[in-house]
Design an enzyme around this catalytic site. Structure first.
Site, PDB file in Angstrom:
ATOM      1  N   GLU A  96      23.339  -3.002  -3.299  1.00  0.00           N
ATOM      2  CA  GLU A  96      22.926  -2.354  -4.547  1.00  0.00           C
ATOM      3  C   GLU A  96      22.925  -3.410  -5.641  1.00  0.00           C
ATOM      4  OE1 GLU A  96      25.276   1.008  -5.903  1.00  0.00           O
ATOM      5  OE2 GLU A  96      24.131   1.151  -7.766  1.00  0.00           O
ATOM      6  N   ASN A 149      19.367   0.863  -9.721  1.00  0.00           N
ATOM      7  CA  ASN A 149      19.539   2.098 -10.486  1.00  0.00           C
ATOM      8  C   ASN A 149      18.426   2.205 -11.517  1.00  0.00           C
ATOM      9  OD1 ASN A 149      22.395   2.954  -9.557  1.00  0.00           O
ATOM     10  ND2 ASN A 149      22.557   0.775 -10.010  1.00  0.00           N
ATOM     11  N   GLU A 167      17.617   4.252  -6.874  1.00  0.00           N
ATOM     12  CA  GLU A 167      18.728   5.195  -7.019  1.00  0.00           C
ATOM     13  C   GLU A 167      18.511   6.009  -8.281  1.00  0.00           C
ATOM     14  OE1 GLU A 167      22.662   3.689  -6.554  1.00  0.00           O
ATOM     15  OE2 GLU A 167      22.148   2.464  -4.815  1.00  0.00           O
ATOM     16  N   ASP A 171      21.913   9.195  -6.581  1.00  0.00           N
ATOM     17  CA  ASP A 171      23.145   8.460  -6.876  1.00  0.00           C
ATOM     18  C   ASP A 171      24.225   9.418  -7.372  1.00  0.00           C
ATOM     19  OD1 ASP A 171      24.670   6.205  -7.055  1.00  0.00           O
ATOM     20  OD2 ASP A 171      23.721   5.412  -8.857  1.00  0.00           O
ATOM     21  N   GLU A 191      30.534   5.761  -1.661  1.00  0.00           N
ATOM     22  CA  GLU A 191      30.836   4.706  -2.639  1.00  0.00           C
ATOM     23  C   GLU A 191      32.329   4.643  -2.912  1.00  0.00           C
ATOM     24  OE1 GLU A 191      28.478   6.172  -5.975  1.00  0.00           O
ATOM     25  OE2 GLU A 191      27.148   4.474  -5.633  1.00  0.00           O
TER      26      GLU A 191
HETATM   27  O1    G Z   1      26.862   4.673 -10.770  1.00  0.00           O
HETATM   28  P1    G Z   1      26.943   3.631  -9.693  1.00  0.00           P
HETATM   29  O2    G Z   1      27.415   4.174  -8.403  1.00  0.00           O
HETATM   30  O3    G Z   1      25.666   2.845  -9.545  1.00  0.00           O
HETATM   31  O4    G Z   1      28.086   2.619 -10.207  1.00  0.00           O
HETATM   32  C1    G Z   1      28.425   1.488  -9.526  1.00  0.00           C
HETATM   33  C2    G Z   1      29.627   0.891 -10.254  1.00  0.00           C
HETATM   34  O5    G Z   1      30.806   1.118  -9.489  1.00  0.00           O
HETATM   35  C3    G Z   1      29.525  -0.612 -10.421  1.00  0.00           C
HETATM   36  O6    G Z   1      29.703  -0.970 -11.763  1.00  0.00           O
HETATM   37  C4    G Z   1      30.604  -1.182  -9.532  1.00  0.00           C
HETATM   38  O7    G Z   1      31.214  -2.322 -10.073  1.00  0.00           O
HETATM   39  C5    G Z   1      31.596  -0.044  -9.404  1.00  0.00           C
HETATM   40  N1    G Z   1      32.267  -0.065  -8.092  1.00  0.00           N
HETATM   41  C6    G Z   1      31.771  -0.535  -6.948  1.00  0.00           C
HETATM   42  N2    G Z   1      32.656  -0.401  -5.912  1.00  0.00           N
HETATM   43  C7    G Z   1      33.766   0.177  -6.443  1.00  0.00           C
HETATM   44  C8    G Z   1      35.045   0.557  -5.899  1.00  0.00           C
HETATM   45  O8    G Z   1      35.353   0.395  -4.706  1.00  0.00           O
HETATM   46  N3    G Z   1      35.926   1.155  -6.759  1.00  0.00           N
HETATM   47  C9    G Z   1      35.620   1.349  -8.077  1.00  0.00           C
HETATM   48  N4    G Z   1      36.555   1.924  -8.849  1.00  0.00           N
HETATM   49  N5    G Z   1      34.450   0.983  -8.629  1.00  0.00           N
HETATM   50  C10   G Z   1      33.503   0.404  -7.824  1.00  0.00           C
HETATM   51 MN    MN Z   2      24.112   3.284  -8.033  1.00  0.00          MN
END
Ligand code: G
Ligand code: MN
Length: 273
Positions: free
Chosen positions: A48, A107, A139, A169, A226
């Protein structure tokens, strides 16, 4: 407001008035980072694209700090476009091992989804990324994406014709957007990380996730979970039928040269195993 820990050393929030945001755009400071999306064996199957503000004084800033301001100033579509151009440029140094099936998602913001040029922009990007096995995925965010069924159907049909995949998303939070599943081909539901965090110690959440997995299967879509932060979460979700994963347990979002280095190292290892 404080920068989340994963942003590194960044201290104070910088000024974010229109003038500063425009200056940052001109200096191309909104940059693409890639976070891998992995399969059941932990193999990197895609990534992503996540926006980071490479600020000259404040360090690397996460979207939670600046996205809303960009949106308020009507500059989110422009910064996303610019970020995608940078992906295109950086891709010139992509390792050959990426010439295998690979899903690259980004996104899109409400403004892009409402406008008429998103699919054309994606096609232009794909023409300049001539990697036949590269699948581009849009997304659709939970917020700002309430397109209404008619607009949604049109967008999905355009995407299908252009072979661009759609992911919903942050699936599961905010307003239910189930009607979008009836608007055309959806390839992926991205299970919001709050579900992953909440399943620990709450079996109702596990049942909810299993239901989302069957819902996705019903529509020939995959679920990407995620926010995987522990091995236990990964294993549990695998048992529930989730096939794709993303989160700090595997890797943080990486600057593109670093992403390419790590990808090459992994695929190299896989080839010699
Ligand atoms: O809304 P979206 O799902 O696109 O947001 C992705 C955001 O989530 C990014 O800014 C990324 O840094 C953060 N992120 C990615 N992996 C993790 C994780 O394992 N834990 C948390 N808390 N945040 C994460
Ligand atoms: Mn996303």
């Amino acid at each position: 407001m404080h920068a989340p820990a994963h942003c590194g050393r960044s201290a104070a929030v910088p000024p974010m008035d229109r003038r500063h945001l425009l200056l940052a755009l001109r200096r191309r400071e909104f940059q693409p980072f890639l976070q891998p999306i992995v399969g059941e064996e932990g193999d990197w199957q895609g990534a992503e694209i996540l926006m980071r503000w490479q600020h000259p004084h404040a360090g690397v800033l996460a979207p939670a700090i600046f996205l809303e301001r960009l949106s308020e100033e009507g500059l989110l579509a422009a910064s996303t476009r610019q970020m995608l151009q940078q992906v295109r440029t950086a891709w010139d140094s992509a390792p050959a091992c990426l010439r295998q099936p690979f899903v690259l998602s980004f996104n899109a913001c409400g403004e892009q989804l409402q406008g008429e040029s998103l699919v054309a922009q994606c096609q232009a990007l794909l023409r300049r990324l001539p990697w036949p096995q590269l699948q581009l995925m849009i997304e659709m965010p939970e917020r700002g994406a309430d397109l209404g069924p008619e607009r949604c159907r049109r967008l999905f049909a355009q995407c299908e014709r252009a072979d661009i995949a759609i992911a919903l998303d942050d699936f599961g939070i905010g307003d239910a957007r189930l009607h979008q599943l009836a608007c055309g081909r959806v390839s992926c539901l991205k299970l919001d990380r709050s579900f992953v965090a909440a399943m620990q110690g709450n079996s109702l959440y596990s049942r909810l996730i299993e239901t989302i997995v069957s819902l996705a299967a019903e529509f020939d879509a995959t679920v990407t979970a995620e926010g995987i932060e522990t091995r236990g979460q990964w294993q549990r979700l695998r048992r529930m039928g989730v096939r794709r994963f993303q989160g700090y347990y595997f890797a943080r979002p990486l600057a593109m040269p670093e992403f390419f280095r790590q990808m090459q190292r992994r695929r190299g290892q896989a080839a010699t195993n």
